[in-house]
Write a protein that holds these residues in place. Structure first.
Motif, PDB file in Angstrom:
ATOM      1  N   LEU A 374      -4.946 -60.568  38.612  1.00  0.00           N
ATOM      2  CA  LEU A 374      -5.358 -60.214  39.968  1.00  0.00           C
ATOM      3  C   LEU A 374      -6.448 -59.149  39.942  1.00  0.00           C
ATOM      4  O   LEU A 374      -7.491 -59.286  40.600  1.00  0.00           O
ATOM      5  CB  LEU A 374      -4.157 -59.726  40.774  1.00  0.00           C
ATOM      6  CG  LEU A 374      -4.410 -59.377  42.243  1.00  0.00           C
ATOM      7  CD1 LEU A 374      -4.968 -60.580  42.993  1.00  0.00           C
ATOM      8  CD2 LEU A 374      -3.141 -58.876  42.904  1.00  0.00           C
ATOM      9  N   LEU A 409      -3.684 -67.687  40.862  1.00  0.00           N
ATOM     10  CA  LEU A 409      -3.288 -66.618  41.779  1.00  0.00           C
ATOM     11  C   LEU A 409      -2.704 -67.197  43.061  1.00  0.00           C
ATOM     12  O   LEU A 409      -3.170 -68.218  43.561  1.00  0.00           O
ATOM     13  CB  LEU A 409      -4.499 -65.732  42.095  1.00  0.00           C
ATOM     14  CG  LEU A 409      -5.076 -64.943  40.913  1.00  0.00           C
ATOM     15  CD1 LEU A 409      -6.336 -64.205  41.317  1.00  0.00           C
ATOM     16  CD2 LEU A 409      -4.042 -63.967  40.349  1.00  0.00           C
ATOM     17  N   GLN A 437       1.039 -59.825  47.571  1.00  0.00           N
ATOM     18  CA  GLN A 437       0.027 -60.025  46.513  1.00  0.00           C
ATOM     19  C   GLN A 437      -0.531 -61.458  46.610  1.00  0.00           C
ATOM     20  O   GLN A 437      -0.549 -62.204  45.631  1.00  0.00           O
ATOM     21  CB  GLN A 437       0.621 -59.763  45.134  1.00  0.00           C
ATOM     22  CG  GLN A 437       1.160 -58.357  44.955  1.00  0.00           C
ATOM     23  CD  GLN A 437       0.087 -57.314  44.708  1.00  0.00           C
ATOM     24  OE1 GLN A 437      -0.449 -57.193  43.610  1.00  0.00           O
ATOM     25  NE2 GLN A 437      -0.247 -56.556  45.729  1.00  0.00           N
ATOM     26  N   GLN A 438      -1.005 -61.801  47.796  1.00  0.00           N
ATOM     27  CA  GLN A 438      -1.350 -63.190  48.097  1.00  0.00           C
ATOM     28  C   GLN A 438      -2.642 -63.248  48.914  1.00  0.00           C
ATOM     29  O   GLN A 438      -2.804 -62.506  49.885  1.00  0.00           O
ATOM     30  CB  GLN A 438      -0.192 -63.791  48.905  1.00  0.00           C
ATOM     31  CG  GLN A 438      -0.152 -65.275  49.033  1.00  0.00           C
ATOM     32  CD  GLN A 438       1.119 -65.681  49.771  1.00  0.00           C
ATOM     33  OE1 GLN A 438       1.217 -65.521  50.992  1.00  0.00           O
ATOM     34  NE2 GLN A 438       2.103 -66.180  49.046  1.00  0.00           N
TER      35      GLN A 438
END
Length: 550
Positions: A374, A409, A437-438
């Protein structure tokens, strides 16, 4: 006569030196029986007013005990593993160190030393029964009691110019826990810095940012000077770095103690506990506030207390009543009218501005200090908003598809009936969900997103791309700028699921008469929240109007 004995720790609520000189012989005093000692034909008594006048249930035997019961006792021993608390009768319980709310795991001192700084033998405490075992004579207690304060806690030493709400500069000294850190306040008057603590709930006004700030920002930038305020003065000096609280203190003042609270005044606070019957809120200097269910701004049966409010959330409250007996304020969180300079702090566009500034700063910290795929993506893709990508749909959750980008991701995009699980969809990244976290993706961009440097730019119309919990994202039709539209009306409704303004995907919004806000640092646009004009505002006093009797 029946003989009575008052242990030295029960002479008064606070320790008394030379107790024999304080009490005259044959003077009548009021006492309460702690324990009956038949073998010695005497009574064990207390002269502590906190025990004599308490309205909290007292327990004399194991038959009186029940889980979650709030009772009262006296500390008789301080150990590394916690506190021993004497109840009435011959009952004695242990408060483990994990159940002591103010305990901080400092690296420089051991647990017992910290507890001795915070408490003293003979101190009266409110405690909750966690569990008990009559056969083995064990009682486990907790000091984490909603709406109750520890009586007579030792106060930390403070500087001469100390006041609750004073804006200060501070730096991190120790950050080895996800729950709190130790800091030094920078001051010109004292050579030795003032040691203070900052808890996780006071790192941000927004709950989803608090843990990330502890992990990404505060732990990696220890030498950076930051703004804060003195929030409470107990066994430790506690500070807050919540941006909205700091700005409030620059424009107004905070009550220093319960006696300073004024009915009708608006005070900022932090939600401490959430129950079906209401909220307990931490006001400045640990003043306790209670907001009953009827004074919460809930909309309809779909919106419960747990869905609208979060522990650690910053709120504004209006004081309705002062409960002198319980030393707490009865407050309301219903739509508040503000006066003077603090009005702006409650407006949706200002709150959203604080939220987005903090969010994009955390993404920058993740880019600079993080590791893994990320952080690598952010490092390699400097302009990630508007980045073209493909997403494979893995599942549907409510009105969203959830899937993964080609690099693995996680991502989500609004549900579209034309697609199903397993499809690969081309779209553009328009946002990032920090807690999940998207990435947030849209399929509705026809042209690349543009970035304007013109702070005075205005728009005519925009098209909604998607609606998130606290704001909607839209694209302007004339200049293809990405804009944010708040869906809440004020600070207290930031997490409300019953949005004040609700938008649908592809909906056209006229924003001709609205002046947008542009962030110079992060280059985002906010379209200020437009409060719908109430029909009552069409009328004026002294006006003659036709009416219908109903």
């Amino acid at each position: 006569y029946v003989n009575g004995f008052v242990p030295i720790i029960h002479n008064a609520d606070i320790p008394i030196k030379e107790a024999l000189n304080k009490f005259a012989l044959k003077k009548q005093v009021q006492c309460r029986v702690l324990q009956v000692d038949p073998s010695r034909q005497r009574l064990i008594l207390t002269m502590k007013k906190s025990l004599i006048n308490t309205k909290i249930p007292v327990v004399h035997s194991y038959n009186d005990l029940q889980a979650n019961l709030i009772t009262i006792g006296v500390i008789i021993s301080i150990q590394d593993y916690g506190l021993l608390v004497k109840l009435f009768g011959d009952l004695c319980g242990l408060v483990p160190k994990t159940e002591i709310g103010q305990l901080q795991t400092l690296g420089s001192t051991n647990i017992k030393s910290q507890l001795q700084q915070m408490f003293y033998v003979g101190q009266t405490v409110s405690c909750k029964v966690m569990n008990f075992d009559e056969e083995h004579k064990k009682i486990t207690l907790s000091l984490k009691v909603p709406g109750k304060m520890t009586f007579g806690s030792k106060l930390a030493p403070i500087p001469a110019d100390f006041s609750i709400g004073k804006v200060i500069q501070w730096t991190v000294t120790e950050c080895e826990s996800d729950e709190h850190l130790i800091a030094n306040v920078i001051t010109e008057r004292r050579r030795k810095p003032i040691t203070v603590t900052l808890t996780r709930n006071h790192t941000s006004d927004f709950v989803e940012h608090q843990s990330l700030l502890m992990r990404l920002d505060l732990s990696s930038k220890k030498d950076q000077q930051r703004d804060g305020i003195y929030w409470s003065h107990l066994s430790y000096i506690n500070i807050s770095m919540k941006k909205i609280l700091i700005e409030f203190c620059r424009r107004s003042t905070l009550p220093q103690k319960f006696d300073d609270c004024i009915v009708g005044s608006v005070v900022p606070g932090v939600i401490q506990n959430i129950f079906e019957y209401g909220l307990f809120i931490d006001l400045p200097n640990s003043i306790i506030a209670f907001a009953p269910h009827k004074h919460l701004d809930l909309h309809g049966s779909l919106e419960s207390i747990e869905k609208k409010y979060r522990i650690g959330q910053t709120v504004f409250v209006r004081i309705l009543q002062l409960d002198e007996g319980k030393q707490r304020c009865i407050v309301s969180l219903k739509s508040l009218m503000y006066d003077g300079e603090i009005t702006e702090l409650n407006q949706a566009d200002y709150v959203l501005r604080c939220y987005l500034n903090e969010k994009y700063q955390l993404i920058q910290d993740m880019t600079q200090n993080g590791t893994g795929p990320l952080s690598k993506f952010f490092q390699e893709t400097k302009t990630w908003i508007g980045f073209k990508c493909r997403c494979v749909i893995e599942k549907r959750v409510d009105d969203w598809f959830v899937g993964r980008l080609e690099n693995g991701l996680p991502a989500s995009l609004p549900y579209d009936a034309h697609y199903s699980i397993g499809d690969s969809i081309e779209g553009h990244i328009i946002d990032f969900n920090l807690p999940a976290q998207q990435f947030i993706i849209t399929m509705d961009l026809k042209k690349p997103i543009k970035y304007s440097t013109n702070s005075s730019q205005t728009f005519t119309q925009c098209t909604i791309l998607c609606q998130l919990p606290s704001y909607a994202l839209a694209i302007t039709q004339d200049s293809n700028q990405l804009v944010h539209l708040p869906t809440f009306s004020d600070l207290n409704s930031f997490y409300s699921i019953s949005s004040t303004a609700s938008y649908k995907r592809t909906q056209q919004i006229d924003i001709t008469s609205i002046k947008p806000y542009r962030s110079e640092e992060f280059h985002y646009f906010i379209i200020p929240f437009q409060q719908k004009k109430s029909s009552i505002q069409n009328y004026q006093s002294n006006e003659i109007i036709p009416v219908t009797i109903i």
